[in-house]
Design a protein around this motif. Structure first.
Motif, short mmCIF file in Angstrom:
data_model
loop_
_atom_site.label_atom_id
_atom_site.label_comp_id
_atom_site.label_asym_id
_atom_site.label_seq_id
_atom_site.Cartn_x
_atom_site.Cartn_y
_atom_site.Cartn_z
N VAL A 152 0.87 -1.19 0.00
CA VAL A 152 0.00 0.00 0.00
C VAL A 152 0.90 1.23 0.00
O VAL A 152 1.71 1.42 0.89
CB VAL A 152 -0.94 0.01 1.23
N LEU A 153 0.74 2.08 -1.04
CA LEU A 153 1.56 3.28 -1.17
C LEU A 153 1.03 4.38 -0.27
O LEU A 153 -0.06 4.29 0.29
CB LEU A 153 1.58 3.73 -2.63
N ASN A 154 1.80 5.46 -0.16
CA ASN A 154 1.43 6.57 0.74
C ASN A 154 0.11 7.21 0.36
O ASN A 154 -0.62 7.71 1.23
CB ASN A 154 2.54 7.62 0.75
N ASP A 155 -0.22 7.25 -0.93
CA ASP A 155 -1.47 7.88 -1.36
C ASP A 155 -2.66 6.93 -1.32
O ASP A 155 -3.76 7.28 -1.75
CB ASP A 155 -1.33 8.46 -2.77
N GLY A 156 -2.45 5.71 -0.80
CA GLY A 156 -3.54 4.75 -0.68
C GLY A 156 -3.68 3.81 -1.85
O GLY A 156 -4.46 2.84 -1.78
N LYS A 157 -2.94 4.04 -2.93
CA LYS A 157 -3.00 3.11 -4.06
C LYS A 157 -2.32 1.80 -3.68
O LYS A 157 -1.40 1.77 -2.86
CB LYS A 157 -2.33 3.72 -5.29
N ILE A 158 -2.78 0.71 -4.28
CA ILE A 158 -2.34 -0.63 -3.89
C ILE A 158 -1.60 -1.29 -5.04
O ILE A 158 -2.01 -1.17 -6.21
CB ILE A 158 -3.56 -1.49 -3.48
N LYS A 159 -0.53 -1.98 -4.72
CA LYS A 159 0.21 -2.76 -5.71
C LYS A 159 0.27 -4.22 -5.27
O LYS A 159 0.41 -4.51 -4.08
CB LYS A 159 1.63 -2.22 -5.89
N VAL A 160 0.15 -5.11 -6.24
CA VAL A 160 0.39 -6.53 -6.04
C VAL A 160 1.59 -6.88 -6.89
O VAL A 160 1.53 -6.81 -8.12
CB VAL A 160 -0.83 -7.38 -6.43
N GLY A 161 2.71 -7.20 -6.24
CA GLY A 161 3.96 -7.31 -6.99
C GLY A 161 4.33 -5.92 -7.48
O GLY A 161 4.40 -4.96 -6.73
N ASP A 162 4.54 -5.80 -8.80
CA ASP A 162 4.87 -4.49 -9.38
C ASP A 162 3.71 -3.90 -10.17
O ASP A 162 3.88 -2.92 -10.90
CB ASP A 162 6.10 -4.62 -10.29
N LYS A 163 2.50 -4.47 -10.01
CA LYS A 163 1.35 -3.99 -10.78
C LYS A 163 0.35 -3.31 -9.87
O LYS A 163 0.03 -3.80 -8.78
CB LYS A 163 0.67 -5.16 -11.51
N GLU A 164 -0.18 -2.18 -10.35
CA GLU A 164 -1.13 -1.42 -9.56
C GLU A 164 -2.53 -2.03 -9.67
O GLU A 164 -2.96 -2.44 -10.75
CB GLU A 164 -1.17 0.03 -10.02
#
Length: 881
Positions: A152-164
């Motif tokens: 989970v990035l600082n802006d709330g976006k989520i990544k699984v591996g290297d894909k958003e």
């Protein structure tokens, strides 16, 4: 240096341990898609894998010690195998493992209860939520942070591996689309039973297995006792009456198979931007999927009378007073129909305080200006979206309509070289968007998709500014005020038909063809007024515009994907467009062909090596075509010396990846872009104002490279990441009627991060970045260095009490510049009995009042001082129900 890097890379990969084997049923048939999980001695998941068609499996870990390999396959008994390794680079071969089949001949009823924390299906990884929670989680985002492979990035976006992640759903229904942060940051964790990671995700269910998709989505499944029940949370926080800062939030939701309702209200003046999760609704969707027509369409914005600081989080610089109310509703009818409605109401008040120093020295002109600025903006956003869809096994139909309304008022106070200036302005936006999508599934491998779309936007601006520029540009000493009116509008209509054919699992083809028409209107007029707001005679022919621009295109696109020998993959695309344009009755026709390809080779041991190349065309748009000057505010005028043009660019790149989804350890990429022509500027800059004119210039380039290394260090139980990026670009521009000047800009950013994974109560995160910038011109060289560091310390005082200490360090510009430091503290107490969390948060404990940033270009340098939110201590409660 390169030898040290080579040694580090070798050490990095030799540190990995590989565990492999082969699974077989008792009848000697290979077992495919069995779950293989590696557990440490405390039962925590280290990594996992899925067996292939021949029953073989392989997984990699950076850890060492005593472990258990747990194997589960449908219809077979489970198996466990103890493994132990103490040397780095070990390869453990478990040979062939045989699982006994479950005999069901004489059993009337079989109930199988499994407690596997992770289940891997064909395109789904399923996590049991209760296995990854400890009661301290306040929302779904906190749960997702604990899942292996999820970031989970600082802006709330989520990544699984290297894909958003594209979307987060609840019981397979999508309430928030691209704004899923609103859901994950607010929905309680307790009702969640499973978290499903959906790979190769297709939003359109009929295209699953037909289109070539690498999309990622998350689906939350609920516990039975939470379905068709109202639940949510109330969040209340406040400082003392002296600071008078507060936040109130209520989330109320009800999810059932037939309907889903999510109600949200949030108000705060703590610096939090309430539009982060729903701002996607304001801008038109602009993607290249088969279900959309029309790319690079955005909300019209010709002026920006407000400045925000984007270098730091809102909690540092956003002096605000915001409210947000949202209603999201989905109803599934019995006969394949679905209704989806979204309504957003938002008001914001944002103030920003900056001091700046600007120094110019070029071509015999040298001066320095100082400014003090207070920016104040009030916004009101109203957005409504209604979507109706009907779906059966062979076809579906989706229609949506969306209305957006924006009212913006600005009241700014500037002091320029000790002389007060005042600026007042408003702009209004009204927008309507309709889209209709029809999908017909021909058979299991073929489908047709037809889409039609219409967009209308209208945006008038009006603003006045009281400063000495009025008398300078008019030559009339009585002129005190400049008043500008501007109107811009857009109409777009387009249709597209797509045919998809998935010949086999190794071969896929998409053909798209369509047409669209865009109409842009732009008019502007600048007046000068006296102190009594009376218009004065003024030759404003240089400050008027009346632009009518139309662009019609017929296009087609072919996408082809091929996999052979399992290890080689080819993706190729050809995009053709034939353009008709009319700019103020000047008609042009253009034809362009844009090819691209990506060729990759990848194996488990070697990693993946990809090479790509493309030719792309960009075009000048209405904001590049007006020829009269438009006053942008801030003593800045802009116009263009352009006609409609195609601007080709060429790109080539190579990327190497080594590792898997959980243990990606190396990524190296290099790319080079060459522009035949590009947009640049010729400008007139003096102490009182700047006139910029866009021009078309030939020949520029951009080089980019990136290196990312990750390694888990066993003896300190921490993962270290080293990241380095380098960019170099060149461009030409003209200043103060001097010959074109060539500028080369280079940037090197390097840094590291460390994150611990201790099993006891203490953990940490830390990192540091160095950002070097270099500007080289015919006049000489200049450079500066920005630095940033952080340390986050986490300590669990008990199972219910969690503390966090956060430290940040910034240093901008040359070595003698002042550094800036922040210290924040957070203490949370969570009570499972009362379903509540109590917290104290102290922000900016060092009471840092301002921060300095520094920048330079080929002719000037600037220093900015940004006022910061002062020290404040927030006490609050988060009550779930």
């Amino acid at each position: 240096m390169k030898y040290l890097l080579l040694i580090f890379c070798c050490a990095l990969f030799s540190a990995q341990t590989t565990i492999k084997g082969k699974l077989q049923s008792s009848d000697q048939n290979p077992l495919s898609r069995a779950n293989i999980i590696l557990l440490d001695k405390n039962g925590n998941i280290d990594t996992y894998a899925l067996s292939s068609a021949d029953g073989s499996f392989s997984m990699v870990t950076n850890s060492y010690g005593d472990f258990t390999v747990e194997i589960n396959a449908m219809g077979h008994t489970s198996a466990k195998q103890k493994v132990s390794f103490i040397r780095k680079g070990t390869v453990i071969d478990l040979k062939t493992l045989v699982l006994e089949k479950i005999n069901t001949k004489d059993i009337k009823e079989v109930v199988i209860t499994r407690s596997n924390p992770i289940k891997i299906k064909k395109d789904t990884v399923e996590y049991t939520a209760s296995k990854f929670t400890n009661g301290t989680e306040q929302n779904v985002e906190d749960l997702l942070k604990k899942l292996p492979g999820v970031t989970v990035l600082n802006d709330g976006k989520i990544k699984v591996g290297d894909k958003e992640v594209e979307r987060v759903m609840v019981e397979n229904d999508d309430l928030f689309e691209r704004g899923y942060q609103t859901l994950t940051k607010n929905m309680p964790t307790k009702p969640v039973e499973k978290v499903q990671i959906l790979k190769n995700y297709s939003k359109n269910k009929l295209l699953k297995g037909v289109e070539k998709s690498e999309g990622i989505a998350i689906n939350l499944t609920l516990k039975e006792d939470a379905k068709d029940q109202w639940f949510g949370n109330v969040y209340l926080a406040s400082t003392s009456y002296i600071e008078d800062m507060r936040q109130g939030k209520i989330n109320l939701m009800n999810f059932s198979k037939r309907k889903k309702i999510y109600l949200l209200y949030n108000a705060n003046n703590l610096g939090l931007n309430e539009m982060n999760g729903v701002s996607y609704l304001i801008n038109p969707e602009s993607n290249k999927t088969v279900e959309n027509v029309g790319n690079e369409i955005s909300t019209l914005s010709m002026l920006n009378l407000h400045q925000k600081n984007y270098s730091f989080g809102d909690e540092r610089t956003n002096f605000n007073n915001d409210q947000l109310a949202s209603i999201n509703y989905i109803y599934n009818f019995k006969k394949d129909w679905k209704l989806k409605a979204v309504t957003i109401y938002n008001t914001t008040e944002n103030r920003n305080y900056t001091d700046s120093y600007y120094r110019f020295n070029y071509g015999g002109t040298a001066f320095a200006n100082s400014e003090n600025k207070t920016w104040k903006q009030n916004n009101r956003n109203v957005v409504g979206k209604l979507e109706i869809s009907k779906e059966n096994k062979k076809s579906n139909l989706v229609f949506y309509t969306k209305f957006s309304s924006l009212n913006e008022d600005n009241d700014n106070q500037f002091i320029f070289n000790s002389v007060p200036n005042f600026q007042k302005g408003d702009n209004r936006l009204s927008a309507l968007e309709n889209r209709l999508v029809y999908t017909k599934k021909i058979d299991s491998s073929q489908a047709l998709v037809a889409v039609a779309r219409y967009i209308h936007q209208d945006r008038p601006y009006r603003f006045s500014e009281d400063n000495n520029l009025a008398s300078i540009i008019s030559g009339n000493p009585l002129a005190k005020i400049m008043h500008q009116e501007l109107n811009s509008g857009l109409e777009f209509g387009g249709v597209k038909l797509s045919w998809l054919n998935n010949f086999s699992k190794d071969q896929n083809l998409q053909i798209q063809t369509g047409t669209d028409l865009r109409k842009h209107q732009l008019s502007s007029n600048l007046q000068v007024l006296d102190a009594n707001n009376q218009a004065l005679i003024f030759d404003h022919s240089l400050y008027q515009n009346d632009v009518d621009f139309r662009k019609n295109q017929i296009f087609n696109q072919i996408d082809y994907n091929l996999t052979w020998k399992k290890d080689w993959k080819l993706t190729a695309q050809v995009f053709n467009q034939y353009l008709w344009t009319e700019f103020n009755q000047n008609k042009k026709e253009k034809l362009s062909v844009s090819p691209s390809f990506n060729l990759s080779y990848g194996t488990f041991r070697f990693g993946t090596l990809s090479i790509n190349a493309s030719k792309r065309y960009s075009t000048t748009e209405v904001d590049n075509l007006y020829t009269g000057y438009i006053y942008q505010g801030n003593r800045y005028f802009k116009s263009n010396d352009l006609d409609f043009a195609l601007m080709p660019s060429y790109n080539a790149g190579i990327t190497y990846n080594r590792g898997d989804q959980l243990t990606r350890n190396l990524m190296l990429s290099v790319s080079y872009t060459k522009n035949e022509n590009y947009l640049s500027s010729k400008s007139i800059i003096n102490p009182n104002y700047s006139f910029y004119q866009s021009i078309l210039v030939n020949d520029s380039s951009l080089f980019m490279s990136m290196l990312e290394l990750k390694r888990y260090i066993k003896f300190i139980k921490s993962r270290i990441s080293i990241n380095t990026t380098y960019t170099q670009s060149d461009y030409k521009s003209s200043v103060n009627n001097q010959p074109m000047m060539k500028t080369k800009f280079s940037n090197l950013k390097t840094g590291f991060e460390m994150k611990s994974g201790f099993l006891f109560n203490f953990n940490y995160e830390l990192g540091y970045d160095w950002n070097f910038s270099f500007v080289k011109t015919e006049m000489g060289n200049n450079n500066y260095l920005n630095q940033k560091g952080f340390v986050n310390l986490y300590y669990n005082l008990s199972k219910t009490v969690v503390s966090k200490l956060k430290y940040e360090y910034y240093k901008s510009g040359n070595s003698n510049q002042k550094n800036t430091q922040f210290l924040d503290f957070n203490l949370n107490y969570n009570s499972a009995k009362y379903k509540a969390g109590f917290f104290i948060q102290a922000n900016n404990l060092l009471n840092t009042k301002e921060i300095l940033t520094y920048s330079l270009d080929n002719v000037s340098e600037s220093a900015y001082i940004q006022r910061l939110l002062p020290l404040h201590i927030v006490v609050g409660i988060n009550k779930s129900f």
